[in-house]
Scaffold this motif. Sequence first.
Motif, PDB file in Angstrom:
ATOM      1  N   CYS A  99       0.829  -1.210   0.000  1.00 49.86           N
ATOM      2  CA  CYS A  99       0.000   0.000   0.000  1.00 49.86           C
ATOM      3  C   CYS A  99       0.861   1.257   0.000  1.00 49.86           C
ATOM      4  O   CYS A  99       0.513   2.256  -0.649  1.00 49.86           O
ATOM      5  CB  CYS A  99      -0.931  -0.002   1.215  1.00 49.86           C
ATOM      6  SG  CYS A  99      -2.328  -1.151   1.079  1.00 49.86           S
ATOM      7  N   ARG A 103       0.665   4.002  -2.920  1.00 47.36           N
ATOM      8  CA  ARG A 103       0.395   5.414  -2.652  1.00 47.36           C
ATOM      9  C   ARG A 103       1.502   6.293  -3.208  1.00 47.36           C
ATOM     10  O   ARG A 103       1.239   7.350  -3.807  1.00 47.36           O
ATOM     11  CB  ARG A 103       0.243   5.633  -1.141  1.00 47.36           C
ATOM     12  CG  ARG A 103      -0.007   7.087  -0.745  1.00 47.36           C
ATOM     13  CD  ARG A 103      -1.262   7.629  -1.405  1.00 47.36           C
ATOM     14  NE  ARG A 103      -2.449   6.956  -0.922  1.00 47.36           N
ATOM     15  CZ  ARG A 103      -3.617   6.928  -1.544  1.00 47.36           C
ATOM     16  NH1 ARG A 103      -3.730   7.499  -2.735  1.00 47.36           N
ATOM     17  NH2 ARG A 103      -4.656   6.308  -1.041  1.00 47.36           N
ATOM     18  N   GLN A 106       1.024   6.531  -6.909  1.00 47.82           N
ATOM     19  CA  GLN A 106      -0.125   7.373  -7.237  1.00 47.82           C
ATOM     20  C   GLN A 106       0.203   8.852  -7.071  1.00 47.82           C
ATOM     21  O   GLN A 106      -0.317   9.693  -7.810  1.00 47.82           O
ATOM     22  CB  GLN A 106      -1.314   7.001  -6.367  1.00 47.82           C
ATOM     23  CG  GLN A 106      -1.910   5.641  -6.691  1.00 47.82           C
ATOM     24  CD  GLN A 106      -3.000   5.242  -5.715  1.00 47.82           C
ATOM     25  OE1 GLN A 106      -3.024   5.707  -4.563  1.00 47.82           O
ATOM     26  NE2 GLN A 106      -3.909   4.388  -6.148  1.00 47.82           N
ATOM     27  N   SER A 151      -1.408   7.672   5.153  1.00 50.72           N
ATOM     28  CA  SER A 151      -2.452   7.518   4.143  1.00 50.72           C
ATOM     29  C   SER A 151      -2.408   6.148   3.500  1.00 50.72           C
ATOM     30  O   SER A 151      -3.429   5.610   3.072  1.00 50.72           O
ATOM     31  CB  SER A 151      -2.314   8.603   3.069  1.00 50.72           C
ATOM     32  OG  SER A 151      -1.070   8.492   2.408  1.00 50.72           O
ATOM     33  N   ALA A 152      -1.203   5.553   3.468  1.00 48.76           N
ATOM     34  CA  ALA A 152      -1.059   4.284   2.759  1.00 48.76           C
ATOM     35  C   ALA A 152      -1.746   3.132   3.473  1.00 48.76           C
ATOM     36  O   ALA A 152      -2.288   2.230   2.834  1.00 48.76           O
ATOM     37  CB  ALA A 152       0.416   3.957   2.554  1.00 48.76           C
ATOM     38  N   THR A 157      -6.785   2.855   0.929  1.00 44.10           N
ATOM     39  CA  THR A 157      -5.658   2.442   0.099  1.00 44.10           C
ATOM     40  C   THR A 157      -5.628   0.939  -0.058  1.00 44.10           C
ATOM     41  O   THR A 157      -5.304   0.415  -1.133  1.00 44.10           O
ATOM     42  CB  THR A 157      -4.331   2.943   0.699  1.00 44.10           C
ATOM     43  OG1 THR A 157      -4.397   4.355   0.880  1.00 44.10           O
ATOM     44  CG2 THR A 157      -3.163   2.611  -0.211  1.00 44.10           C
ATOM     45  N   ARG A 158      -5.979   0.206   1.001  1.00 44.34           N
ATOM     46  CA  ARG A 158      -6.011  -1.257   0.881  1.00 44.34           C
ATOM     47  C   ARG A 158      -7.084  -1.671  -0.135  1.00 44.34           C
ATOM     48  O   ARG A 158      -6.881  -2.612  -0.902  1.00 44.34           O
ATOM     49  CB  ARG A 158      -6.276  -1.910   2.229  1.00 44.34           C
ATOM     50  CG  ARG A 158      -6.210  -3.435   2.173  1.00 44.34           C
ATOM     51  CD  ARG A 158      -6.095  -4.081   3.524  1.00 44.34           C
ATOM     52  NE  ARG A 158      -4.821  -3.820   4.170  1.00 44.34           N
ATOM     53  CZ  ARG A 158      -4.193  -4.715   4.933  1.00 44.34           C
ATOM     54  NH1 ARG A 158      -4.695  -5.916   5.118  1.00 44.34           N
ATOM     55  NH2 ARG A 158      -3.054  -4.411   5.517  1.00 44.34           N
ATOM     56  N   GLU A 160      -7.875   0.074  -2.704  1.00 40.24           N
ATOM     57  CA  GLU A 160      -7.283   0.376  -4.003  1.00 40.24           C
ATOM     58  C   GLU A 160      -6.300  -0.715  -4.420  1.00 40.24           C
ATOM     59  O   GLU A 160      -6.192  -1.055  -5.612  1.00 40.24           O
ATOM     60  CB  GLU A 160      -6.588   1.734  -3.951  1.00 40.24           C
ATOM     61  CG  GLU A 160      -7.559   2.907  -3.807  1.00 40.24           C
ATOM     62  CD  GLU A 160      -6.854   4.216  -3.566  1.00 40.24           C
ATOM     63  OE1 GLU A 160      -5.605   4.228  -3.640  1.00 40.24           O
ATOM     64  OE2 GLU A 160      -7.527   5.225  -3.300  1.00 40.24           O
TER      65      GLU A 160
END
Length: 215
Positions: A99, A103, A106, A151-152, A157-158, A160
């Motif tokens: 993750c 992130r 991204q 944030s990760a 995020t998981r 995503e």
Amino acid sequence: MTAPIDIYYDFRSPYAYLAWWRIRRQQALSSWQWRWKPVSIDVLLNLQAGREPLAPYVDPLPPPKRKHFLADIRRSANFLGAPLSPPHQPRPDPAPALCVALRLAQDGIPHDRFIDMVFEAMWQHRRDIGTREVLTNCLTSAALGETAIESAVSPGTRSELVAQSKQAYEMGIFGVPSFVAHGEIFFGADRLDMLAWRLEQQSTPSIGQGAMESG
């Protein structure tokens, strides 16, 4: 080499580690443009078995194949000269590290060094890459701020990561490492040589083509 090669990986895969080792150390491979795409091997295995993406892990290998698998990993590492230590027990959860990588990608942040640090932590130093301490050390060693962790590791995020894994499966990715070049999929660390052969084929014009272009 102009177009980037997508490499689908999970830090937990020993063959992804061996592919990473070769890519980082062989000049012919390291000169290519790689686009690292984290996916969850657990999600891919669940989808293949018709289970929900986040169903509990089930070992897909019968005992004889598992025995060969472990022996082959050790043999392959020795053949390549790659350091290899038994993974941390209990089985590390690679999702937090994946993750973080997702992130960073991204956000457009170069993070190849973070990928290096995580592979080394798990497969060379027997560290638990599912812990915040280890991820912080990896980010620090990669000269990246540890704020990326916040944030990760969020549920969003998981989700995503699961979505990216499902998307990869739908396009034909069923395991890691997998390499995609010009829409063609190559599966397994031992397919790097075949990938190089294919790319050389595609970059070398045929005799007829060369004659037409020069005529």
